[in-house]
Design a protein around this motif. Structure first.
Motif, PDB file in Angstrom:
ATOM      1  N   GLY A 182       0.814  -1.212   0.000  1.00  0.00           N
ATOM      2  CA  GLY A 182       0.000   0.000   0.000  1.00  0.00           C
ATOM      3  C   GLY A 182       0.845   1.257   0.000  1.00  0.00           C
ATOM      4  N   LEU A 183       0.206   2.346  -0.368  1.00  0.00           N
ATOM      5  CA  LEU A 183       0.908   3.619  -0.440  1.00  0.00           C
ATOM      6  C   LEU A 183       1.401   4.079   0.932  1.00  0.00           C
ATOM      7  CD1 LEU A 183       1.742   5.507  -2.672  1.00  0.00           C
ATOM      8  CD2 LEU A 183      -0.335   6.821  -2.259  1.00  0.00           C
ATOM      9  N   VAL A 184       0.707   3.697   1.989  1.00  0.00           N
ATOM     10  CA  VAL A 184       1.159   4.040   3.347  1.00  0.00           C
ATOM     11  C   VAL A 184       2.559   3.491   3.571  1.00  0.00           C
ATOM     12  CG1 VAL A 184       0.776   3.650   5.802  1.00  0.00           C
ATOM     13  CG2 VAL A 184      -1.151   4.172   4.333  1.00  0.00           C
TER      14      VAL A 184
ATOM     15  N   LEU B  53       5.218   5.298   1.348  1.00  0.00           N
ATOM     16  CA  LEU B  53       5.593   6.612   1.868  1.00  0.00           C
ATOM     17  C   LEU B  53       6.420   6.499   3.141  1.00  0.00           C
ATOM     18  CD1 LEU B  53       2.345   8.705   1.234  1.00  0.00           C
ATOM     19  CD2 LEU B  53       4.576   9.011   0.152  1.00  0.00           C
ATOM     20  N   GLN B  54       6.081   5.543   4.005  1.00  0.00           N
ATOM     21  CA  GLN B  54       6.867   5.358   5.219  1.00  0.00           C
ATOM     22  C   GLN B  54       8.304   4.954   4.896  1.00  0.00           C
ATOM     23  OE1 GLN B  54       4.173   2.660   7.292  1.00  0.00           O
ATOM     24  NE2 GLN B  54       3.806   4.237   8.836  1.00  0.00           N
TER      25      GLN B  54
ATOM     26  N   LEU C 134      -3.835  12.975  -0.728  1.00  0.00           N
ATOM     27  CA  LEU C 134      -3.096  11.879  -0.104  1.00  0.00           C
ATOM     28  C   LEU C 134      -4.037  10.958   0.667  1.00  0.00           C
ATOM     29  CD1 LEU C 134       0.011  13.913   1.037  1.00  0.00           C
ATOM     30  CD2 LEU C 134      -0.005  12.085  -0.681  1.00  0.00           C
TER      31      LEU C 134
ATOM     32  N   LEU D 117      -4.230   6.998  -0.209  1.00  0.00           N
ATOM     33  CA  LEU D 117      -3.846   5.974   0.767  1.00  0.00           C
ATOM     34  C   LEU D 117      -4.858   4.838   0.858  1.00  0.00           C
ATOM     35  CD1 LEU D 117      -2.319   8.127   3.650  1.00  0.00           C
ATOM     36  CD2 LEU D 117      -1.127   6.846   1.872  1.00  0.00           C
ATOM     37  N   HIS D 118      -6.054   5.060   0.341  1.00  0.00           N
ATOM     38  CA  HIS D 118      -7.076   4.007   0.331  1.00  0.00           C
ATOM     39  C   HIS D 118      -7.078   3.194  -0.962  1.00  0.00           C
ATOM     40  CE1 HIS D 118      -8.745   6.569   3.584  1.00  0.00           C
ATOM     41  NE2 HIS D 118      -9.002   5.395   4.104  1.00  0.00           N
TER      42      HIS D 118
ATOM     43  N   LEU E 115       0.398  11.035   8.197  1.00  0.00           N
ATOM     44  CA  LEU E 115      -0.353   9.916   8.759  1.00  0.00           C
ATOM     45  C   LEU E 115      -1.076  10.307  10.045  1.00  0.00           C
ATOM     46  CD1 LEU E 115       2.198   7.038   8.078  1.00  0.00           C
ATOM     47  CD2 LEU E 115       0.236   7.745   6.702  1.00  0.00           C
TER      48      LEU E 115
END
Length: 196
Positions: free
Chosen positions: A9-11, A14-15, A94, A98-99, A125
């Protein structure tokens, strides 16, 4: 670095980029391949989100909110207002991205991107979690945002302090008609539910 969003996932992407303090361009394609999003990073911080938080989008949003007029920027429009609008548009985009569970991402490492934003991934976040928590609490109070706002009687309104309204307040009040619920008003105005 690249891959499908249904696997990572995009989360997480990005992390990884944030913690690695990476410089570069993250291209993200969701359900609509004709509408990719470009997120630029500098030292792991988001510096731009295109096209949704680009200059043209900010100008359109300011005009829609009566903070600017077409083809002429209001001279009294503070830089802080433009910056706040750009930040808000970036956060909305964003939050949507993120979904996404379908599509793909591609990250190309490049040096020295500058941009109008400077947002740490952890801040993104935390802010999005805070907004979602607020939305859940308000949804419970407002019957899942289907409560219909109505104006109070003049004698009751006179008891309170005089309201101080900004252009967004006026837009929301103008949309209150005793028939549309909060959700419908938010959709009409293209504003977040929790804001309305």
């Amino acid at each position: 670095m690249h891959g499908p969003l249904h696997e990572i996932g995009l989360v997480e992407v990005l992390q990884l980029l944030g913690r690695g303090a990476r410089h570069g361009t993250l291209q993200v394609v969701g359900l609509d391949p004709a509408a990719p999003r470009t997120v630029r990073l500098r030292a792991g911080r988001v510096v731009s989100v295109e096209p949704d938080a680009g200059e043209a989008a900010v100008e359109r949003a300011l005009v829609a909110r009566h903070l600017s007029v077409t083809d002429a920027i209001r001279p009294d429009l503070a830089t802080e207002s433009r910056d706040a609008m750009q930040h808000e548009l970036a956060m909305r985009t964003l939050a949507d991205m993120l979904h996404w569970t379908r599509g793909r991402f591609d990250f190309a490492e490049e040096q020295g991107h500058d941009g109008p934003l400077d947002i740490a991934v952890d801040t993104i976040l935390l802010e999005l979690v805070g907004r979602e928590s607020q939305r859940v609490e308000l949804a419970a109070l407002l019957d899942d945002f289907h409560a219909i706002p109505v104006f109070v009687a003049d004698d009751r309104l006179a008891v309170g302090a005089p309201p101080e309204l900004d252009p967004l307040d006026w837009r929301i009040l103008d949309a209150v008609d005793g028939r549309r619920d909060v959700s419908a008003i938010a959709g009409t105005l293209d504003e977040p539910l929790e804001t309305v």
